[in-house]
Design an enzyme around this catalytic site. Structure first.
Site, PDB file in Angstrom:
ATOM      1  N   HIS A 129      -4.557 -10.018 -16.083  1.00 27.34           N
ATOM      2  CA  HIS A 129      -5.867  -9.631 -16.526  1.00 27.34           C
ATOM      3  C   HIS A 129      -6.264  -8.213 -16.556  1.00 27.34           C
ATOM      4  O   HIS A 129      -6.737  -7.673 -17.481  1.00 27.34           O
ATOM      5  CB  HIS A 129      -6.893 -10.398 -15.535  1.00 27.34           C
ATOM      6  N   HIS A 157     -12.415   3.192  -9.463  1.00 24.68           N
ATOM      7  CA  HIS A 157     -10.949   3.625  -9.193  1.00 24.68           C
ATOM      8  C   HIS A 157     -10.075   3.075  -9.997  1.00 24.68           C
ATOM      9  O   HIS A 157      -9.276   3.723 -10.538  1.00 24.68           O
ATOM     10  CB  HIS A 157     -10.492   3.079  -7.706  1.00 24.68           C
ATOM     11  N   HIS A 216       2.609   1.816  -3.188  1.00 26.34           N
ATOM     12  CA  HIS A 216       1.596   2.353  -4.298  1.00 26.34           C
ATOM     13  C   HIS A 216       1.315   3.974  -3.973  1.00 26.34           C
ATOM     14  O   HIS A 216       1.140   4.458  -5.077  1.00 26.34           O
ATOM     15  CB  HIS A 216       0.330   1.728  -3.979  1.00 26.34           C
ATOM     16  N   GLU A 226       0.988  -1.123  -0.053  1.00 17.77           N
ATOM     17  CA  GLU A 226       0.199  -0.065   0.025  1.00 17.77           C
ATOM     18  C   GLU A 226       0.770   1.473   0.032  1.00 17.77           C
ATOM     19  O   GLU A 226       0.671   2.150  -0.756  1.00 17.77           O
ATOM     20  CB  GLU A 226      -0.947  -0.113   1.120  1.00 17.77           C
ATOM     21  N   HIS A 280     -20.246  -9.881 -15.119  1.00 17.63           N
ATOM     22  CA  HIS A 280     -18.890  -9.632 -15.862  1.00 17.63           C
ATOM     23  C   HIS A 280     -18.659 -10.586 -17.060  1.00 17.63           C
ATOM     24  O   HIS A 280     -18.305 -10.392 -18.038  1.00 17.63           O
ATOM     25  CB  HIS A 280     -17.906  -9.589 -14.880  1.00 17.63           C
TER      26      HIS A 280
END
EC number: 1.17.99.9
Length: 301
Positions: free
Chosen positions: A277, A123, A61, A58, A214
């Site tokens: 992905h 996001h 990032h 985190e 999805h």
């Protein structure tokens, strides 16, 4: 010409891509609370001491996103000044800055105040928009250095509209995938193409419904891109750039589908597959945005 701007564009594009991958890593590892409910500090510290893995993920990032955010702003200002004669520049510059700032605020808000899964799924979508806009700005810098490579294929209104539609729809597919991650619905359906051994599972179970939504969105996107590929090759074969873009789009969506199925069949055991992905769909969306830029340069017939 524009040597510095081109270098900055490449570095910034790679930087935004790294932020995007890091964001996928944060989501896939559940490290969103790795720094507690504090921002921009991490557990009240500028640099966390003896951090566990989720804190490292985190914090790194956040750090990289901050640096890249400044690069995006610099890239946008420089492009605005040097490429203002190109019609796409100002729009892309504004979008790149807005998206990088907005996604940062959204991430910070999620840490401090918490957000619903519906909002947090945005996001990743904003990250994809930010990446696409920076890549296209970089492409403009390269084009302006060599006017002979400023492609403007002449296409029909129908083809132009279809390309725009597919690009917009791909963003919808991105959102459904991000929503799957944020609702922990990745493994709601074991197996593929069946869902828990059924062709018609209980879609009213939230996680299963999200997963099937999805899957349906991804299948439709694949079909739309197949139509785009066939249409491009049959009708616009003379436009090498469009043919290459449509061909790459097909390869990317095949890889995207294969990696998504692999995530399910391996029970999401391999972190690399999930990140791959996310990477492929971001590249696909950027490619489609580039096609939109190309087909909107000339007034369609």
């Amino acid at each position: 010409m524009h040597k510095g701007l081109k270098r900055l564009g490449v570095i910034t594009s790679l930087g935004v891509l790294l932020v995007l991958i890091q964001g996928a890593l944060v989501t896939n590892t559940g490290s969103g609370e790795g720094c507690g409910q504090t921002w921009p500090l991490c557990f009240g510290q500028v640099i966390p001491l003896d951090p566990p893995p989720e804190t490292v993920i985190e914090f790194s990032h956040r750090l990289v996103a901050g640096i890249v955010g400044m690069l995006v702003i610099l890239m946008a200002i420089w492009s605005w000044r040097r490429l203002k004669h190109m019609p796409e520049t100002r729009f892309l510059a504004v979008i790149s800055v807005f998206m990088i700032i907005f996604q940062g605020l959204l991430g910070a808000g999620a840490v401090v105040f918490g957000q619903s899964d519906l909002i947090m799924a945005l996001h990743f979508g904003f990250s994809a928009l930010s990446f696409a806009s920076v890549v296209l700005l970089t492409r403009l810098a390269f084009e302006d250095s060599n006017p002979q490579k400023q492609y403007a294929p002449i296409v029909s209104k129908a083809y132009k509209g279809y390309v725009i539609f597919v690009a917009i729809y791909s963003y919808v597919a991105i959102y459904t995938g991000a929503y799957v991650k944020h609702t922990n619905a990745t493994l709601a359906c074991s197996g593929f193409p069946l869902c828990n051994g059924q062709w018609v599972p209980d879609v009213f179970t939230e996680a299963i419904g999200v997963q099937l939504l999805h899957r349906s969105a991804a299948i439709l996107l694949s079909l739309l891109l197949l139509v785009l590929f066939i249409w491009t090759v049959k009708t616009f074969r003379a436009s090498r750039v469009l043919v290459v873009c449509a061909s790459l789009a097909m390869l990317l969506v095949i890889g995207q589908a294969a990696s998504g199925v692999a995530v399910v069949l391996t029970y999401n055991a391999t972190l690399t597959l999930g990140i791959f992905h996310a990477l492929l769909i971001s590249l696909l969306f950027t490619l489609l945005c580039y096609m939109v830029m190309l087909v909107t340069r000339h007034k369609a017939k």
